[in-house]
Design an enzyme around this catalytic site. Structure first.
Site, short mmCIF file in Angstrom:
data_model
loop_
_atom_site.label_atom_id
_atom_site.label_comp_id
_atom_site.label_asym_id
_atom_site.label_seq_id
_atom_site.Cartn_x
_atom_site.Cartn_y
_atom_site.Cartn_z
N GLY A 1 0.83 -1.20 0.00
CA GLY A 1 0.00 0.00 0.00
C GLY A 1 0.86 1.24 0.00
CD GLN B 1 3.20 6.05 2.39
OE1 GLN B 1 2.24 5.50 1.85
NE2 GLN B 1 4.14 5.38 3.03
CB CYS C 1 4.68 2.64 7.20
SG CYS C 1 4.27 4.11 6.24
CG LEU C 2 6.53 1.15 1.35
CD1 LEU C 2 5.81 1.34 0.04
CD2 LEU C 2 7.76 0.27 1.17
CG HIS D 1 -1.12 1.77 7.04
ND1 HIS D 1 -0.20 1.38 8.01
CD2 HIS D 1 -0.42 2.51 6.14
CE1 HIS D 1 0.98 1.89 7.70
NE2 HIS D 1 0.88 2.56 6.57
CD GLU D 2 -1.37 2.69 2.46
OE1 GLU D 2 -0.94 3.85 2.35
OE2 GLU D 2 -0.64 1.73 2.78
CG HIS E 1 -0.11 7.25 4.90
ND1 HIS E 1 1.04 7.75 5.45
CD2 HIS E 1 0.07 5.91 4.82
CE1 HIS E 1 1.90 6.75 5.71
NE2 HIS E 1 1.32 5.61 5.33
C1 QAP Z 1 0.61 -0.54 4.85
O1 QAP Z 1 2.77 -1.10 4.20
C2 QAP Z 1 0.10 -1.74 5.56
O2 QAP Z 1 9.56 -1.39 6.51
C3 QAP Z 1 1.50 -0.85 3.71
O3 QAP Z 1 11.43 -2.36 4.89
C4 QAP Z 1 0.74 -2.21 6.68
O4 QAP Z 1 3.49 -1.76 2.23
C5 QAP Z 1 -1.02 -2.39 5.12
C6 QAP Z 1 7.50 -2.18 3.63
C7 QAP Z 1 0.25 -3.33 7.34
C8 QAP Z 1 -1.50 -3.51 5.78
C9 QAP Z 1 -0.86 -3.99 6.89
C10 QAP Z 1 7.88 -1.75 4.89
C11 QAP Z 1 8.48 -2.67 2.79
C12 QAP Z 1 6.12 -2.10 3.17
C13 QAP Z 1 9.19 -1.81 5.29
C14 QAP Z 1 3.75 -1.52 3.37
C15 QAP Z 1 10.16 -2.31 4.43
C16 QAP Z 1 9.80 -2.75 3.18
C17 QAP Z 1 5.09 -1.65 3.92
CO CO Z 2 2.21 3.74 5.40
#
Ligand code: QAP
Ligand code: CO
Length: 184
Positions: A46, A51, A96-97, A138-139, A142
């Site tokens: 996501g 972001q 989270c990215l 979550h999104e 943001h």
């Molecule tokens: C949000 O999160 C989310 O730390 C999206 O090193 C979170 O895509 C949705 C990511 C939990 C549902 C459940 C994070 C990739 C990606 C990092 C992400 C990383 C590499 C996070």
């Molecule tokens: Co995020």
């Protein structure tokens, strides 16, 4: 198409509220495509426009994506809105990215009903549970300038922000961390 730079905490843009999209311009469609490309490139499920430094109400999600099989099911959501939240809660270990390498448990409603406009201007209303329900919450957070670390204690949050700051602009592949050595 392009891979965009993803802002990281404590960038102040991540704390700002995003503006509603009135016209689905080519610029918005390109932004959505670039956000998807960015998300897949760095292994996310996501991504929200703030972001990548754009304060508009646009998010992309793909909870089906699997790197090994390259299976994709991207959803582009314009002006997403959560209409209903279940009383039942669910705890998920979120990342989270914009907070690379950091994961913490967050408790949120288990099921949500949400609506959004797609890139053709059509409205959709969806009932979700599981990972999609968590991802949409979550999104959409943001878009309000809220991050998952804002649900943690100030102490935990500050420790996480400090760790991300120390990473600087480096990528967060495990290999990278090894090369640069020294965890404190
Ligand atoms: C949000 O999160 C989310 O730390 C999206 O090193 C979170 O895509 C949705 C990511 C939990 C549902 C459940 C994070 C990739 C990606 C990092 C992400 C990383 C590499 C996070
Ligand atoms: Co995020």
């Amino acid at each position: 198409m392009a891979v965009l730079k993803v802002l990281r905490v404590p960038n102040p843009v991540l704390k700002k509220k995003a503006q509603k999209i009135d016209v689905i311009s080519d610029e918005i469609k390109t932004l959505a495509d670039d956000m998807l490309e960015t998300m897949y490139a760095i292994d996310g499920i996501g991504l929200a426009a703030p972001q990548v430094g754009r304060l508009v109400r646009l998010i992309v999600i793909d909870v089906k994506w699997r790197k090994d099989t390259q299976e994709k099911e991207p959803i582009i959501m314009i002006n997403p809105e959560i209409c209903d939240r279940s009383e039942e809660l669910n705890t998920y270990c979120e990342g989270c990215l914009s907070v690379p390498g950091q994961y913490e448990e967050v408790t949120r409603p288990k099921r949500v009903t949400f609506k959004y406009t797609d890139t053709d201007g059509a409205e959709h209303k969806v009932e979700a549970d599981g990972l999609l329900a968590t991802a949409v919450q979550h999104e959409t957070d943001h878009l309000e300038g809220k991050l998952f670390i804002d649900y943690l204690s100030p102490l935990k949050r500050n420790i996480i922000i400090r760790k991300v700051k120390k990473m600087g602009d480096r990528l967060y592949e495990p290999d990278d961390a090894d090369e640069n050595g020294k965890e404190e």
